[in-house]
Design a protein around this motif. Structure first.
Motif, PDB file in Angstrom:
ATOM      1  N   GLU A 134       0.711  -1.177   0.005  1.00 57.05           N
ATOM      2  CA  GLU A 134      -0.079   0.161   0.243  1.00 57.05           C
ATOM      3  C   GLU A 134       0.970   1.225   0.023  1.00 57.05           C
ATOM      4  OE1 GLU A 134      -3.169  -0.039  -0.585  1.00 57.05           O
ATOM      5  OE2 GLU A 134      -3.241  -2.183  -0.498  1.00 57.05           O
ATOM      6  N   GLN A 135       2.086   1.053   0.337  1.00 55.98           N
ATOM      7  CA  GLN A 135       3.003   2.592   0.740  1.00 55.98           C
ATOM      8  C   GLN A 135       3.981   2.227  -0.635  1.00 55.98           C
ATOM      9  OE1 GLN A 135       5.136   2.124   4.172  1.00 55.98           O
ATOM     10  NE2 GLN A 135       3.166   2.238   5.446  1.00 55.98           N
ATOM     11  N   GLY A 136       3.765   1.300  -1.523  1.00 54.51           N
ATOM     12  CA  GLY A 136       4.545   1.257  -2.620  1.00 54.51           C
ATOM     13  C   GLY A 136       6.014   0.769  -2.555  1.00 54.51           C
ATOM     14  N   LEU A 137       6.635   0.472  -3.507  1.00 51.16           N
ATOM     15  CA  LEU A 137       8.195  -0.153  -3.712  1.00 51.16           C
ATOM     16  C   LEU A 137       8.869   1.155  -3.788  1.00 51.16           C
ATOM     17  CD1 LEU A 137       9.880  -2.129  -3.659  1.00 51.16           C
ATOM     18  CD2 LEU A 137       9.624  -2.610  -5.878  1.00 51.16           C
ATOM     19  N   SER A 138      10.206   1.420  -3.141  1.00 53.95           N
ATOM     20  CA  SER A 138      10.869   2.590  -3.219  1.00 53.95           C
ATOM     21  C   SER A 138      12.331   2.007  -3.554  1.00 53.95           C
ATOM     22  CB  SER A 138      11.026   3.527  -2.206  1.00 53.95           C
ATOM     23  OG  SER A 138       9.662   3.761  -1.888  1.00 53.95           O
ATOM     24  N   TRP A 139      13.115   2.903  -4.345  1.00 45.43           N
ATOM     25  CA  TRP A 139      14.613   2.642  -4.302  1.00 45.43           C
ATOM     26  C   TRP A 139      15.360   3.918  -4.642  1.00 45.43           C
ATOM     27  CZ3 TRP A 139      10.958   1.069  -8.182  1.00 45.43           C
ATOM     28  CH2 TRP A 139      10.926   1.300  -9.248  1.00 45.43           C
ATOM     29  N   SER A 140      16.678   3.757  -4.671  1.00 47.48           N
ATOM     30  CA  SER A 140      17.472   5.328  -4.628  1.00 47.48           C
ATOM     31  C   SER A 140      18.336   4.656  -5.855  1.00 47.48           C
ATOM     32  CB  SER A 140      18.179   5.514  -3.601  1.00 47.48           C
ATOM     33  OG  SER A 140      17.133   5.828  -2.682  1.00 47.48           O
ATOM     34  N   ASP A 141      18.496   5.833  -6.617  1.00 46.37           N
ATOM     35  CA  ASP A 141      19.781   5.631  -7.926  1.00 46.37           C
ATOM     36  C   ASP A 141      21.026   6.180  -7.286  1.00 46.37           C
ATOM     37  OD1 ASP A 141      19.397   8.606  -7.785  1.00 46.37           O
ATOM     38  OD2 ASP A 141      18.568   8.532  -9.664  1.00 46.37           O
ATOM     39  N   SER A 142      22.114   6.412  -8.237  1.00 47.28           N
ATOM     40  CA  SER A 142      23.253   6.741  -7.860  1.00 47.28           C
ATOM     41  C   SER A 142      23.476   8.307  -7.500  1.00 47.28           C
ATOM     42  CB  SER A 142      24.048   6.374  -8.857  1.00 47.28           C
ATOM     43  OG  SER A 142      23.714   7.180 -10.097  1.00 47.28           O
ATOM     44  N   SER A 143      22.310   9.016  -7.542  1.00 47.70           N
ATOM     45  CA  SER A 143      22.422  10.272  -7.197  1.00 47.70           C
ATOM     46  C   SER A 143      21.618  10.588  -5.892  1.00 47.70           C
ATOM     47  CB  SER A 143      21.850  11.119  -8.300  1.00 47.70           C
ATOM     48  OG  SER A 143      22.610  11.053  -9.315  1.00 47.70           O
ATOM     49  N   ASN A 144      21.274   9.494  -5.155  1.00 46.16           N
ATOM     50  CA  ASN A 144      20.494   9.206  -3.983  1.00 46.16           C
ATOM     51  C   ASN A 144      18.895   9.784  -4.254  1.00 46.16           C
ATOM     52  OD1 ASN A 144      22.101   8.187  -2.205  1.00 46.16           O
ATOM     53  ND2 ASN A 144      23.421   9.965  -1.918  1.00 46.16           N
ATOM     54  N   ARG A 145      18.555  10.153  -5.561  1.00 49.39           N
ATOM     55  CA  ARG A 145      17.336  10.151  -5.753  1.00 49.39           C
ATOM     56  C   ARG A 145      16.381   9.089  -5.511  1.00 49.39           C
ATOM     57  NH1 ARG A 145      17.437  12.488 -11.665  1.00 49.39           N
ATOM     58  NH2 ARG A 145      18.666  10.511 -11.924  1.00 49.39           N
ATOM     59  N   LYS A 146      15.218   9.516  -4.700  1.00 56.57           N
ATOM     60  CA  LYS A 146      14.203   8.281  -4.391  1.00 56.57           C
ATOM     61  C   LYS A 146      13.083   8.185  -5.392  1.00 56.57           C
ATOM     62  CE  LYS A 146      11.748   6.681  -0.345  1.00 56.57           C
ATOM     63  NZ  LYS A 146      11.641   6.947   1.206  1.00 56.57           N
ATOM     64  N   PHE A 147      12.880   6.920  -5.894  1.00 59.91           N
ATOM     65  CA  PHE A 147      11.673   6.724  -6.767  1.00 59.91           C
ATOM     66  C   PHE A 147      10.687   5.690  -5.989  1.00 59.91           C
ATOM     67  CE2 PHE A 147      15.219   7.782  -9.137  1.00 59.91           C
ATOM     68  CZ  PHE A 147      14.901   8.652 -10.268  1.00 59.91           C
ATOM     69  N   THR A 148       9.522   5.832  -6.290  1.00 57.14           N
ATOM     70  CA  THR A 148       8.356   5.075  -5.582  1.00 57.14           C
ATOM     71  C   THR A 148       7.449   4.677  -6.809  1.00 57.14           C
ATOM     72  OG1 THR A 148       8.642   6.004  -3.252  1.00 57.14           O
ATOM     73  CG2 THR A 148       6.717   4.783  -3.779  1.00 57.14           C
ATOM     74  N   ARG A 149       7.085   3.391  -6.786  1.00 56.28           N
ATOM     75  CA  ARG A 149       6.213   2.900  -7.819  1.00 56.28           C
ATOM     76  C   ARG A 149       5.096   2.419  -6.688  1.00 56.28           C
ATOM     77  NH1 ARG A 149       6.848   1.283 -13.598  1.00 56.28           N
ATOM     78  NH2 ARG A 149       8.632   2.780 -14.143  1.00 56.28           N
ATOM     79  N   MET A 150       3.793   2.719  -7.020  1.00 57.71           N
ATOM     80  CA  MET A 150       2.696   2.256  -6.192  1.00 57.71           C
ATOM     81  C   MET A 150       1.968   1.118  -6.655  1.00 57.71           C
ATOM     82  SD  MET A 150       2.770   4.693  -4.054  1.00 57.71           S
ATOM     83  CE  MET A 150       1.233   4.209  -3.076  1.00 57.71           C
ATOM     84  N   ARG A 151       1.245   0.421  -5.963  1.00 59.59           N
ATOM     85  CA  ARG A 151       0.650  -0.955  -6.523  1.00 59.59           C
ATOM     86  C   ARG A 151       0.226  -1.064  -8.000  1.00 59.59           C
ATOM     87  NH1 ARG A 151      -2.259  -4.994  -2.927  1.00 59.59           N
ATOM     88  NH2 ARG A 151      -3.036  -6.482  -4.221  1.00 59.59           N
ATOM     89  N   SER A 152      -0.529   0.109  -8.310  1.00 61.06           N
ATOM     90  CA  SER A 152      -1.037  -0.086  -9.503  1.00 61.06           C
ATOM     91  C   SER A 152      -0.075  -0.185 -10.613  1.00 61.06           C
ATOM     92  CB  SER A 152      -2.074   1.337  -9.812  1.00 61.06           C
ATOM     93  OG  SER A 152      -1.196   2.583  -9.608  1.00 61.06           O
ATOM     94  N   GLU A 153       0.918   0.523 -10.185  1.00 59.83           N
ATOM     95  CA  GLU A 153       2.389   0.690 -11.283  1.00 59.83           C
ATOM     96  C   GLU A 153       2.984  -0.668 -11.280  1.00 59.83           C
ATOM     97  OE1 GLU A 153       3.823   5.306 -11.271  1.00 59.83           O
ATOM     98  OE2 GLU A 153       3.352   4.535  -9.425  1.00 59.83           O
TER      99      GLU A 153
END
Length: 768
Positions: A723-742
């Motif tokens: 429900e909170q989505g899947l998150s990860w960080s890239d090499s520049s420490n930028r955070k990305f989140t994909r929700m359930r629908s994605e």
């Protein structure tokens, strides 16, 4: 170099005899061993004494140092014993004498001492020239009947005198006062017991010779039934040891019974303590009884050393306020401290709790070293009492028969007094004339001739006949006693009952001192933490497996230094009271106390010094143990399972095998199972998302397939809440989140192949 010449067979005229060294050593060592066992270290089961103690008792009896008589200098007693019976050093005799007088060493002292006989702090007694002693009532009970042929005597070391082989022993001394000693190849260790309880058990055994050891004892359940009944309580049988210094025994009933059945075991004894209110919410612990054999001064010194070493973080201070009685005050760190937990930590680290061993290795029948049960010890004591009774009865019977013979002669003399006087005055050999005239025996004639003139006035027929009839009746009773086993045991029963009355549980000397209790049920982890001072630390693990703990919670790790070629693997905050779990590529978990980690100076120590880790394994991760938390472990080939963190704690250096892996596969991931879905990525950069409920929970094993690969294995894994989505960080420490629908195209079932990672996912293939 020529051979060394052998001695001539005839001894060369110097009376030299060649002896085989091996045979000579065996013979001499065996003689030494037997001497140590028989005459020094092991007590006799019948009177519970070693030769030195027996000789001291006998020597004091000869000096007439009875309880109702005056004291004598101990130097005189030691001189008498050493000169006549015990050809050893005077100090060894005096040490034995002193111990028999110490009420903190002996449950029922055999010697009544006057002067400085030492104390429980471990101070020695004054020199023997300053102290005085006499026997106690217990000692006289042990000696009762010794002049009535109750026991055998043997020549002393110089054959100028005689000493008793064993004492009559009307008191159950072996178990009542206990014994300890180390012989050659064997040892003995018997704790003191309550004499009244021993007598009750002996009475039970007289009535029921078939009784088991457990039947000779009073269990906690039975005690609860009779403790409020003053009459029934006095008949309580053996409950366990009764130490002169009191204390509390905390063993299970089953282990106590087993110890008495086998003659081997041990008893855990704790100090007796109570909480005293000091007002305003503050309190202290007061210790009033300490375990048997513990020197109070040494105990306090040991606790003080632990305080200085900061091994007792719950304790602030210790004070000795003892006078006649023991009073040791323990001051807690704060009013919030749990008193039970504080005492448990002290019991673990100090002699406030000790284990007294039981090894009832004694001289059975005074000859054979043997480990006996409680029943066997009591039975041999009762058999000895029966033998003493029979011997004393026969001795008394012989005395009565001699007296009856003399009285018969007196009666003849009384009836013919004038003629007797005439014969004595006129005849040259009056003895022979009287024998011939009245058919007297030699003893009767001698008794008449030895009469003093003043006794003629008392020589009345009535008195003679009265004494004759009384002795005749006593003779008949003794003859009936000697002819009947039932009457003998009945008499012994009466004697033991009298002993029980004298040392009853309601008397000052006989009252039980050691009490019984169940050990408090405290969590082992809580006790362990109570023994460690809680301080913040930062645990640092290097890539090559070096561990260390830096003081404080550090946030800037850039200043950390490592050995050449090594670098930081991971670091985390902890407390010194925490357990650190280390997971390795071999699937093993190791548990290390944070307080055991090397300090921050230097580079620490390799983990292989701290635990027994195989050389071909490396550290996967390390973290602070959290009870009841779940972990997900996975191998490189994609197998995994969920395991409870409580299941992976290892109690030894060898660690605990949790995940089974076979080379070339190895354990690769261990993460907390906090979430409802798992996202897994393989070396092929394909990602699969599936519910965590599809992964089984196991205590140990290989696990199940998490993701399917043609080549390679697991690259990374993450557990998250969908429900909170899947998150990860890239090499520049930028955070990305994909929700359930994605995440729909990556959602599937466990063991699927998955799909290529979303656009923008790091090239490393890791969640970051």
């Amino acid at each position: 170099m020529g051979k060394r010449p052998l001695p001539p067979e005839d001894g060369g005229g110097d009376h030299i005899e060649p002896v085989d060294l091996k045979a000579a050593l065996e013979e001499r060592y065996l003689a030494y061993a037997l001497s140590t066992i028989m005459h020094r270290a092991l007590p006799d089961v019948r009177d519970g004494l070693k030769p030195v103690h027996r000789r001291i008792m006998h020597g004091m009896r000869l000096l007439r140092l009875n309880p109702d008589q005056g004291f004598a200098k101990c130097a005189r007693i030691v001189g008498e014993v050493m000169g006549k019976f015990h050809p050893h050093g005077d100090q060894s005799i005096y040490d034995a004498l002193v111990r028999l007088a110490q009420d903190f060493s002996v449950r029922y002292p055999l010697v009544d001492g006057q002067g400085n006989f030492g104390n429980i702090d471990g101070d020695n007694a004054a020199a023997m020239r300053y102290t005085e002693a006499r026997m106690t009532e217990v000692a006289t009970a042990l000696l009762e009947g010794i002049t009535e042929d109750a026991v055998d005597f043997r020549p002393t070391y110089n054959e100028e005198d005689e000493e008793p082989v064993v004492l009559p022993g009307a008191f159950p001394n072996l178990l009542a006062n206990g014994s300890s000693g180390i012989a050659v190849g064997m040892a003995t260790s018997i704790p003191p017991h309550n004499a009244a309880e021993l007598c009750s058990a002996a009475l039970y055994l007289i009535d029921r010779s078939y009784a088991s050891v457990e039947e000779l004892m009073t269990s906690p359940a039975e005690w609860e039934k009779i403790k409020d009944d003053p009459v029934a309580r006095l008949e309580c049988k053996v409950r366990g040891p009764d130490f002169p210094t009191g204390g509390t025994m905390v063993d299970s009933w089953a282990s106590v019974v087993n110890a008495y059945e086998t003659g081997r075991g041990g008893f855990r004894v704790r100090a007796k303590w109570a909480q005293e209110d000091q007002g305003r919410g503050t309190w202290t612990i007061v210790v009033t009884e300490i375990p048997y054999g513990v020197q109070k001064a040494r105990l306090i010194e040991k606790i003080a050393e632990l305080l200085i070493a900061r091994r007792l973080p719950l304790l602030e201070d210790i004070r000795d306020e003892s006078a006649e009685d023991i009073r040791v005050v323990l001051v807690p760190k704060s009013r919030a401290v749990d008193p039970g937990l504080m005492m448990e930590s002290l019991f673990k680290l100090t002699e406030l709790e000790t284990r007294f061993p039981l090894n009832m290795n004694v001289l059975s029948r005074g000859k054979i070293p043997n480990v006996l049960s409680l029943k066997s010890v009591l039975q041999e004591w009762l058999d000895h009492r029966r033998e003493v009774l029979v011997r004393r009865s026969r001795h008394r019977l012989a005395d009565i028969e001699r007296r009856l013979e003399v009285l018969a002669g007196y009666l003849i003399a009384y009836l013919n007094i004038d003629e007797v006087i005439r014969i004595i005055r006129e005849e040259d050999e009056p003895k022979q004339v009287m024998i011939a005239r009245w058919d007297l025996t030699d003893v009767q004639a001698e008794a008449i001739l030895n009469l003093r003139l003043r006794q003629l006035r008392k020589l009345e027929e009535f008195e003679i006949r009265k004494e004759f009839e009384a002795l005749t009746a006593e003779k008949k009773q003794i003859e009936d006693l000697l002819a009947s086993d039932v009457k003998q045991w009945s008499t012994i029963r009466w004697q033991v009952s009298e002993t029980r009355k004298k040392f009853a549980l309601n008397t000052e000397l006989g009252a039980r001192r050691t009490q019984f209790a169940d050990a408090p049920d405290h969590d082992v982890a809580d006790i362990h933490q109570a023994m460690i001072e809680k301080e913040p630390v930062t645990v640092v693990v290097s890539e090559k497996g070096w561990l260390r703990a830096l003081k404080g919670h550090l946030n800037d790790l850039s200043l950390l230094t490592f050995k050449e070629g090594d670098s930081l693997k991971l670091a985390f905050h902890a407390q010194t009271t925490d357990k650190i779990l280390v997971f390795t590529t071999g699937g093993k978990f190791y548990t290390i106390g944070a307080d055991r980690l090397p300090g921050g100076r230097g580079h620490g120590e390799p983990i292989r010094i701290i635990v027994d880790m195989e050389n071909d394994q490396d550290i996967v991760t390390a973290f602070v143990y959290e009870p009841k938390r779940k972990l997900l472990v996975a191998s490189h080939e994609g197998s995994g399972f969920i395991v409870s963190e409580d299941e992976v704690v290892a109690n030894t250096r060898k660690g605990k095998q949790v995940m089974n892996v076979k080379s070339p596969d190895e354990a690769q991931i261990c993460v907390p199972a906090n979430g409802d879905h798992v996202a897994i990525i393989g070396d092929n950069r394909k990602m699969l998302v599936f519910p965590i409920s599809e992964i089984p929970e196991m205590a140990r094993g290989k696990g199940v397939r998490l993701q399917r690969y043609k080549d390679g294995g697991v690259l990374d894994l993450k557990i998250f809440a969908i429900e909170q989505g899947l998150s990860w960080s890239d090499s520049s420490n930028r955070k990305f989140t994909r929700m359930r629908s994605e995440l729909t195209e990556w959602l599937g079932n466990r063991a699927g192949a998955g799909r290529m990672v979303p656009k923008g996912f790091p090239r490393t293939g890791k969640f970051g």
